[in-house]
Design a protein around this motif. Sequence first.
Motif, short mmCIF file in Angstrom:
data_model
loop_
_atom_site.label_atom_id
_atom_site.label_comp_id
_atom_site.label_asym_id
_atom_site.label_seq_id
_atom_site.Cartn_x
_atom_site.Cartn_y
_atom_site.Cartn_z
N UNK A 85 5.43 -3.84 -4.62
CA UNK A 85 6.22 -2.94 -3.78
C UNK A 85 5.40 -2.46 -2.58
N UNK A 86 4.15 -2.09 -2.84
CA UNK A 86 3.28 -1.65 -1.74
C UNK A 86 3.09 -2.78 -0.73
N UNK A 87 2.87 -3.99 -1.23
CA UNK A 87 2.71 -5.14 -0.34
C UNK A 87 3.95 -5.39 0.50
N UNK A 88 5.13 -5.23 -0.11
CA UNK A 88 6.38 -5.44 0.63
C UNK A 88 6.54 -4.41 1.75
N UNK A 89 6.21 -3.17 1.46
CA UNK A 89 6.32 -2.12 2.48
C UNK A 89 5.33 -2.39 3.61
N UNK A 90 4.11 -2.76 3.25
CA UNK A 90 3.11 -3.05 4.28
C UNK A 90 3.52 -4.25 5.12
N UNK A 91 4.09 -5.25 4.49
CA UNK A 91 4.54 -6.44 5.23
C UNK A 91 5.65 -6.07 6.20
N UNK A 92 6.57 -5.24 5.73
CA UNK A 92 7.70 -4.84 6.58
C UNK A 92 7.20 -4.06 7.80
N UNK A 93 6.29 -3.11 7.58
CA UNK A 93 5.75 -2.32 8.70
C UNK A 93 4.99 -3.22 9.67
N UNK A 94 4.18 -4.10 9.14
CA UNK A 94 3.39 -4.98 9.99
C UNK A 94 4.29 -5.94 10.77
N UNK A 95 5.36 -6.42 10.13
CA UNK A 95 6.25 -7.35 10.83
C UNK A 95 6.99 -6.64 11.97
N UNK A 96 7.35 -5.36 11.76
CA UNK A 96 7.99 -4.61 12.85
C UNK A 96 7.05 -4.44 14.03
N UNK A 97 5.78 -4.09 13.74
CA UNK A 97 4.80 -3.95 14.81
C UNK A 97 4.55 -5.28 15.50
N UNK A 98 4.52 -6.34 14.74
CA UNK A 98 4.30 -7.66 15.31
C UNK A 98 5.47 -8.06 16.21
N UNK A 99 6.69 -7.71 15.79
CA UNK A 99 7.87 -8.02 16.60
C UNK A 99 7.80 -7.28 17.93
N UNK A 100 7.43 -6.02 17.89
CA UNK A 100 7.30 -5.24 19.13
C UNK A 100 6.23 -5.84 20.03
N UNK A 101 5.11 -6.19 19.44
CA UNK A 101 4.03 -6.78 20.23
C UNK A 101 4.47 -8.11 20.85
N UNK A 102 5.22 -8.89 20.09
CA UNK A 102 5.70 -10.17 20.61
C UNK A 102 6.67 -9.95 21.77
N UNK A 103 7.53 -8.91 21.67
CA UNK A 103 8.46 -8.62 22.76
C UNK A 103 7.70 -8.26 24.03
N UNK A 104 6.67 -7.41 23.88
CA UNK A 104 5.88 -7.02 25.03
C UNK A 104 5.16 -8.23 25.63
N UNK A 105 4.59 -9.05 24.77
CA UNK A 105 3.86 -10.23 25.23
C UNK A 105 4.80 -11.20 25.92
N UNK A 106 5.98 -11.34 25.38
CA UNK A 106 6.96 -12.26 25.96
C UNK A 106 7.39 -11.79 27.34
#
Length: 143
Positions: free
Chosen positions: A85-106
Amino acid sequence: MSPMVGKVSPMVGNARDVTAMRITDARVWAAPKLDQVAHTVEEQLAPRVSSFLSGAARRVEPSPVVRTRRRWPLLMLFAGLALGAIGAVMYRNRSERLTEAMKETTSETARWAGEKAERAGEKAKQAGSRAGEKADEIAGKIQ
């Protein structure tokens, strides 16, 4: 030297040669037979002996003592679920940050590519103008 020694000596040498040949023949015949027996023991006899000894060990072993249930497997299960469960929450948070970073980079990449295209267009326009001017000059000289 007696006459018998002269007659026996070649017979002894002949017997020695015949014996050496027979021993070699016996070894040539025996080697594959021994190899075959070794494979037979390994493939047929050894498993039977092993099975017999395992069965004997089971019959000799005392019956197991009834023990209370251990709680550590259940504890390990819950610990694994919590880590998952902890891993899933961390993955979800990290994927959201990664998505934002990808939008900015794009968007930055698109802006950079647009600027490069504009500069390339301007250079092409200037090169075309210079080529047109030279063509006009050459055409003026030809007339």
